[in-house]
Design an enzyme around this catalytic site. Structure first.
Site, PDB file in Angstrom:
ATOM      1  N   THR A   1       0.848  -1.193   0.000  1.00  0.00           N
ATOM      2  CA  THR A   1       0.000   0.000   0.000  1.00  0.00           C
ATOM      3  C   THR A   1       0.884   1.243   0.000  1.00  0.00           C
ATOM      4  O   THR A   1       2.089   1.160  -0.268  1.00  0.00           O
ATOM      5  CB  THR A   1      -0.978  -0.022   1.201  1.00  0.00           C
ATOM      6  OG1 THR A   1      -1.932   1.029   1.047  1.00  0.00           O
ATOM      7  CG2 THR A   1      -0.265   0.170   2.530  1.00  0.00           C
ATOM      8  N   ASN A   2       0.298   2.410   0.270  1.00  0.00           N
ATOM      9  CA  ASN A   2       1.082   3.645   0.368  1.00  0.00           C
ATOM     10  C   ASN A   2       0.471   4.529   1.446  1.00  0.00           C
ATOM     11  O   ASN A   2      -0.538   4.165   2.061  1.00  0.00           O
ATOM     12  CB  ASN A   2       1.114   4.356  -0.994  1.00  0.00           C
ATOM     13  CG  ASN A   2      -0.283   4.664  -1.480  1.00  0.00           C
ATOM     14  OD1 ASN A   2      -1.018   5.407  -0.868  1.00  0.00           O
ATOM     15  ND2 ASN A   2      -0.664   4.045  -2.598  1.00  0.00           N
ATOM     16  N   ALA A   3       1.062   5.705   1.652  1.00  0.00           N
ATOM     17  CA  ALA A   3       0.694   6.525   2.821  1.00  0.00           C
ATOM     18  C   ALA A   3      -0.465   7.490   2.564  1.00  0.00           C
ATOM     19  O   ALA A   3      -0.721   8.383   3.360  1.00  0.00           O
ATOM     20  CB  ALA A   3       1.918   7.318   3.274  1.00  0.00           C
TER      21      ALA A   3
END
Ligand code: C5P
Length: 402
Positions: free
Chosen positions: A210-212
């Site tokens: 995933t990412n932030a």
């Protein structure tokens, strides 16, 4: 001024903050709004109807019977139809509970149930009352009915305690009302599609890529669109945000595949699509059905490219549809943003530079530049709260459309 000629019913309840209703009426009249005050019985213990009648230049209404005997139009249905907006400031815990449950035992509650216009309530109460789960639940219920809550503010309270519970300052309420009327009709009848948040691409049952992304920018855009009268389909990856508007339908998804599927289903009916999601560019080719065991020193995951939602829908774009994408860049920002605009067949690109402090992922603020397909003008904004950035973006989209 945006409140000129607006018909506002101001409901006043029994709270020490009722005295602030006098300031509110004065400010509304100053902005050239027409104000009809309705007071509950308890409100009259705190401030006299004469004060509010004099300031609003209209008789104050309160109960059915005495008022019905004097006027031709002061019944609840007419009032509900007359108003452009019903504002209850202050609203007491008591009237809030009545609104939440549909109790109808005075003129104000009857007007509330009859009103077809937007309803705003501004609570005022002591901090412990305000925090009580029943009050908070009732506020949520009103939100779910499509009403707008003007949150109580923090400061010294009449009890001598300090905390959240003060009626929002009349000036703040007026500013919000002005902003609302300025924008309220501009996206009426439009269908808007927004993707927001990150995606999660499963590796095994407990791990994912995933990412932030926090989703804050996409949610702020959805909120602003709804406030301007649009019907919004928000397709959201996993975020910890809530939506407080009845015109926004949220579809929660996890992976890029799910996000594109949800977006494709809705796209043909949409006038404006904003791709604010930080979609994972790659996903593991294979999802392990069992948790991967710690074994060798290295582990190789093979990734495959995810579909590009903006680009896929850009190909399906028809006359009159407007598509907006985001570009988060670290170098040659403008060039890359224009390339993205062309490649994905977008109309507008919102450019974030990772070189600007406070911009992009996770922050409550953002700094954007806006560029479009029609000309080479680039509009660069200052660092702002994401709600304000959403306003700038929507103003830009509306101008582009003309
Ligand atoms: O090419 P890049 O990923 O930088 O493009 C960013 C823009 O494209 C954003 O608007 C993003 O929401 C959208 N996008 C998409 N689907 C992807 C990747 C990006 O819709 N798979």
């Amino acid at each position: 001024m945006s409140l000129q000629g607006k018909k506002i019913i101001l409901g006043v309840c029994g709270s020490i903050a009722a005295y602030k209703a006098a300031f509110l009426v004065r400010l509304l009249v100053k902005e050239k709004a027409e104000v009809q005050v309705i007071m509950t019985k308890a409100a009259q213990e705190f401030i006299t109807p004469l004060t509010l009648a004099t300031l609003s230049k209209r008789p104050v209404l309160s109960q059915f019977s005495p008022d019905l005997s004097t006027g031709q139009w002061n019944n609840h249905v007419d009032l509900g139809l007359w108003a452009d907006l019903l504002l209850i400031a202050p609203i007491s815990a008591h009237t809030l509970a009545k609104f939440a449950s549909g109790h109808c035992d005075d003129l104000l509650t009857a007007v509330y149930l009859s009103a077809r216009c937007p309803v705003w309530v501004a609570p005022a109460m002591d901090l412990d009352m305000y925090q009580h789960p029943s009050v908070q639940t009732n506020l949520k219920k009103l939100t779910s009915y499509g009403n707008t809550i003007v949150d109580a503010e923090e400061g010294e309270l009449a009890s001598g305690l300090s905390g959240v519970g003060r009626l929002a300052e009349p000036e703040h309420i007026i500013q919000k009302l002005s902003a609302f009327f300025e924008h309220s009709q501009s996206l009426q009848g439009k269908k808007v599609l927004i993707t927001a948040g990150p995606t999660q691409e499963p590796i095994d049952p407990v791990r994912y890529l995933t990412n932030a992304s926090s989703g804050k920018m996409g949610y702020a855009l959805a909120d602003e669109a709804a406030q301007r009268g649009a019907q919004v389909e928000l397709i959201s990856g996993p975020v910890s945000l809530e939506i407080n508007h009845s015109a926004i339908t949220v579809t929660s998804v996890t992976t890029a595949e799910e996000m594109i599927e949800a977006a494709q289903e809705r796209f043909s009916k949409t006038n404006i699509s904003i791709f604010a999601a930080a979609v994972s560019d790659y996903a593991p080719t294979q999802k392990y059905s069992q948790k991967i065991k710690k074994k060798d020193d290295t582990l190789t995951l093979t990734l495959r490219k995810n579909p590009d939602i903006a680009q896929t829908l850009g190909k399906r774009k028809t006359e009159g549809q407007i598509l907006i994408g985001f570009a988060l860049e670290t170098n040659n920002e403008i060039t890359h943003a224009y390339q993205k605009l062309k490649k994905k067949n977008l109309d507008i690109v919102v450019l974030n530079s990772l070189n600007d402090a406070g911009a992009g992922f996770g922050h409550d603020t953002n700094q954007v530049s806006l560029l479009n397909r029609k000309n080479t003008d680039i509009l660069k904004f200052n660092l702002k709260d994401k709600a304000d950035v959403a306003r700038d973006i929507w103003n830009f989209i509306e101008q582009y459309e003309v």
